[in-house]
Design a protein around this motif. Structure first.
Motif, PDB file in Angstrom:
ATOM      1  N   GLU A  89     -23.449  15.458  33.904  1.00  0.00           N
ATOM      2  CA  GLU A  89     -23.233  15.157  35.006  1.00  0.00           C
ATOM      3  C   GLU A  89     -23.239  13.658  35.595  1.00  0.00           C
ATOM      4  N   GLN A  90     -23.975  13.043  34.835  1.00  0.00           N
ATOM      5  CA  GLN A  90     -24.080  11.610  35.367  1.00  0.00           C
ATOM      6  C   GLN A  90     -23.618  10.628  34.335  1.00  0.00           C
ATOM      7  N   PHE A  91     -23.729  11.002  32.871  1.00  0.00           N
ATOM      8  CA  PHE A  91     -23.484  10.003  32.045  1.00  0.00           C
ATOM      9  C   PHE A  91     -22.245  10.313  31.010  1.00  0.00           C
ATOM     10  N   ASP A  92     -21.542   9.202  30.391  1.00  0.00           N
ATOM     11  CA  ASP A  92     -20.443   9.535  29.511  1.00  0.00           C
ATOM     12  C   ASP A  92     -20.889   9.643  28.344  1.00  0.00           C
ATOM     13  N   TYR A  93     -22.122   9.092  27.819  1.00  0.00           N
ATOM     14  CA  TYR A  93     -22.593   9.269  26.569  1.00  0.00           C
ATOM     15  C   TYR A  93     -24.087   9.621  26.446  1.00  0.00           C
ATOM     16  N   ILE A  94     -24.523  10.704  25.873  1.00  0.00           N
ATOM     17  CA  ILE A  94     -25.874  11.193  25.745  1.00  0.00           C
ATOM     18  C   ILE A  94     -26.416  10.959  24.406  1.00  0.00           C
ATOM     19  N   ILE A  95     -27.003   9.996  23.928  1.00  0.00           N
ATOM     20  CA  ILE A  95     -27.363   9.837  22.373  1.00  0.00           C
ATOM     21  C   ILE A  95     -28.697  10.418  22.174  1.00  0.00           C
ATOM     22  N   CYS A  96     -28.698  11.367  21.394  1.00  0.00           N
ATOM     23  CA  CYS A  96     -30.251  12.143  21.118  1.00  0.00           C
ATOM     24  C   CYS A  96     -30.744  11.472  19.984  1.00  0.00           C
ATOM     25  N   ASP A  97     -31.861  10.758  20.201  1.00  0.00           N
ATOM     26  CA  ASP A  97     -32.522  10.416  18.727  1.00  0.00           C
ATOM     27  C   ASP A  97     -33.469  11.291  18.023  1.00  0.00           C
ATOM     28  N   SER A  98     -32.956  11.856  17.107  1.00  0.00           N
ATOM     29  CA  SER A  98     -33.651  12.988  16.450  1.00  0.00           C
ATOM     30  C   SER A  98     -34.883  12.478  15.651  1.00  0.00           C
ATOM     31  N   PRO A  99     -36.182  13.355  15.527  1.00  0.00           N
ATOM     32  CA  PRO A  99     -37.236  12.987  14.683  1.00  0.00           C
ATOM     33  C   PRO A  99     -36.636  13.037  13.327  1.00  0.00           C
ATOM     34  N   ALA A 100     -37.343  12.686  12.238  1.00  0.00           N
ATOM     35  CA  ALA A 100     -37.250  13.096  10.891  1.00  0.00           C
ATOM     36  C   ALA A 100     -37.568  14.520  10.842  1.00  0.00           C
ATOM     37  N   GLY A 101     -37.048  14.926   9.544  1.00  0.00           N
ATOM     38  CA  GLY A 101     -37.707  16.472   9.163  1.00  0.00           C
ATOM     39  C   GLY A 101     -36.464  17.391   9.728  1.00  0.00           C
ATOM     40  N   ILE A 102     -36.723  18.661   9.689  1.00  0.00           N
ATOM     41  CA  ILE A 102     -35.673  19.461  10.135  1.00  0.00           C
ATOM     42  C   ILE A 102     -36.507  20.600  11.042  1.00  0.00           C
ATOM     43  N   GLU A 103     -37.529  20.223  11.514  1.00  0.00           N
ATOM     44  CA  GLU A 103     -38.210  21.267  12.410  1.00  0.00           C
ATOM     45  C   GLU A 103     -37.804  21.236  13.913  1.00  0.00           C
ATOM     46  N   GLY A 109     -19.111  -0.577  28.880  1.00  0.00           N
ATOM     47  CA  GLY A 109     -19.145   0.057  30.105  1.00  0.00           C
ATOM     48  C   GLY A 109     -19.131   1.469  30.213  1.00  0.00           C
ATOM     49  N   HIS A 110     -19.465   1.999  29.163  1.00  0.00           N
ATOM     50  CA  HIS A 110     -19.775   3.508  29.187  1.00  0.00           C
ATOM     51  C   HIS A 110     -20.996   3.888  29.892  1.00  0.00           C
ATOM     52  N   LYS A 111     -21.120   4.650  30.844  1.00  0.00           N
ATOM     53  CA  LYS A 111     -22.699   4.843  31.254  1.00  0.00           C
ATOM     54  C   LYS A 111     -23.346   5.829  30.026  1.00  0.00           C
ATOM     55  N   THR A 112     -24.453   5.328  29.495  1.00  0.00           N
ATOM     56  CA  THR A 112     -24.941   5.726  28.532  1.00  0.00           C
ATOM     57  C   THR A 112     -26.507   6.236  28.566  1.00  0.00           C
ATOM     58  N   VAL A 113     -27.012   6.954  27.960  1.00  0.00           N
ATOM     59  CA  VAL A 113     -28.360   7.463  27.964  1.00  0.00           C
ATOM     60  C   VAL A 113     -28.880   7.977  26.599  1.00  0.00           C
ATOM     61  N   VAL A 114     -30.143   7.226  26.339  1.00  0.00           N
ATOM     62  CA  VAL A 114     -30.452   7.612  24.792  1.00  0.00           C
ATOM     63  C   VAL A 114     -31.885   8.255  25.148  1.00  0.00           C
ATOM     64  N   ILE A 115     -31.938   9.477  24.367  1.00  0.00           N
ATOM     65  CA  ILE A 115     -33.135  10.340  24.665  1.00  0.00           C
ATOM     66  C   ILE A 115     -34.022  10.186  23.293  1.00  0.00           C
TER      67      ILE A 115
END
Lengths: 104, 280
Positions: free
Chosen positions: B120-134, B40-46
């Motif tokens: 302002e709109q979401f409870d959880y913002i999930i950031c899908d990182s690329p590999a590496g450290i760039e 039930g948490h409003k979630t976005v995955v980027i």
């Protein structure tokens, strides 16, 4: 394929086929579009906004573009909300579900 | 289902990162986001992997991408236009990245602006990182409140995780300007009890001893993961599996619930009595 020598359910080939089908559709579009892919969409959107604004006032948020890519045809759905002049009565959608075929 | 409707959104930013590629970042980002949304948490995955986007395929929305994160950063589209609503859960949204631009299209200011708007709109913002450290990986973690470091029990993955943990402690907004820490936890994926029992794979304790951060969860090696990606379904929304249940448990712990991790293997259900108590 199985790491454990376990036979997988008959379902597995089905999901493998789904994977292949999804990739074929997607890659066909990506290869054809090359590196300047669907980037015309921002420009298309700006042009649509400019045309509508010649006649009425709308905000950038009022243009909504959706796309659905399929094997043989892609559809581009453009919804433009045109607010009515009165303060309270906003019309939901002036051109609902206008469908435009793109990239056959 | 949505119990948080009347509250202000939480706006918590969680990065899913690893350093090494192929350890399960995108699978985990999709599963964690879907499990949060299911609760039930409003979630976005980027998707932060500019030029090599794949979150859209894992989420099964690849045919619906019109505008993306980069278009929003560059002012070519509004955030609202780029967000794709999941067809299965009405609390889940996806912000895809560009397949055609490169990582330089990501700017710190741009990322911050988009994240602030999402908060302002979401409870959880999930950031899908690329590999590496760039750049892409750095920006994915920069604004994080919490981090999930996806690690395989394998030497190069553990080494890269250690490097990433170092970056999380120094190269983030919290570390640089706020003097606070990004809460980092390890998510151990591709866990295989049979190989551990055979002495062929490092144990969970081995990995945690080296990395010295808390354990969020353990995801077993599982055919359910490949199946879910084949059909474009986060594993927690696909048919029931040990991997799906393990992600649900990890998310309960992410939310601060006091849940034990039970080690569940996909193939040998005899293990689940093997409790793992150490949470700290």
């Amino acid at each position: 394929m199985s790491l454990f020598g376990f036979s997988l359910r008959p379902r597995r080939p089905k999901s493998a086929q789904t994977a292949k089908d999804r990739l074929q559709i997607l890659l066909a579009h990506e290869r054809r579009d090359g590196s300047d892919g669907p980037d015309y969409l921002p420009m298309l959107q700006a042009d649509i906004l400019a045309v509508i604004r010649k006649y009425t006032k709308i905000k950038e948020d009022d243009v909504d573009i959706r796309m659905e890519r399929n094997d043989d045809i892609s559809s581009l759905e453009i919804n433009i909300e045109i607010p009515s002049e009165g303060p309270e009565k906003s019309i939901a959608s002036a051109l609902p579900g206008r469908r435009m075929k793109s990239r056959g | 289902m949505t119990q948080l409707k009347d509250k202000a959104p939480l706006g918590k930013v969680i990065v899913i990162t690893s350093g090494k590629g192929g350890v399960g970042k995108t699978t985990s980002a999709a599963a964690i986001a879907a499990a949060l949304a299911k609760r039930g948490h409003k979630t976005v995955v980027i998707d932060f992997d500019v030029g090599l986007r794949n979150l859209d395929m894992i989420m099964g929305c690849e045919r619906r991408v019109v505008f993306d994160f980069i278009n929003v950063i560059q002012g070519e589209a509004r955030l609202k236009q780029a967000l794709i609503r999941d067809k299965r859960l009405d609390t889940l949204w996806i912000l895809p990245t560009s397949q055609t631009r490169d990582k330089d299209a990501l700017t710190q200011e741009g990322v911050e602006k988009v994240l602030n708007e999402l908060k302002e709109q979401f409870d959880y913002i999930i950031c899908d990182s690329p590999a590496g450290i760039e750049r892409g990986a750095q920006l994915a973690m920069y604004f994080a409140d919490e981090a999930v470091v996806v690690t395989n029990p394998e030497v190069s993955s553990v080494r890269d995780s250690d490097r990433v943990l170092g970056l999380l402690a120094s190269k983030t907004k919290r570390a640089e300007s706020e003097g606070t820490e990004v809460k980092a936890q390890v998510l151990l994926t591709r866990h295989d009890q049979r190989r551990i029992d055979a002495g062929e794979m490092m144990t969970i304790e081995d990995v945690l001893e080296i990395l010295a951060v808390p354990l969020l969860g353990v995801i077993p090696e599982s055919p359910a993961i490949l199946r879910a990606s084949n059909v474009g379904m986060p594993v927690v929304l696909d048919e029931p599996s040990a991997a799906g249940r393990s992600y649900e448990t990890a998310v309960a712990r992410l939310l601060g619930e006091d849940v034990d991790m039970h080690m569940e293997g996909e193939k040998r259900p005899g293990f689940f009595s093997r409790l793992f108590g150490a949470s700290a």
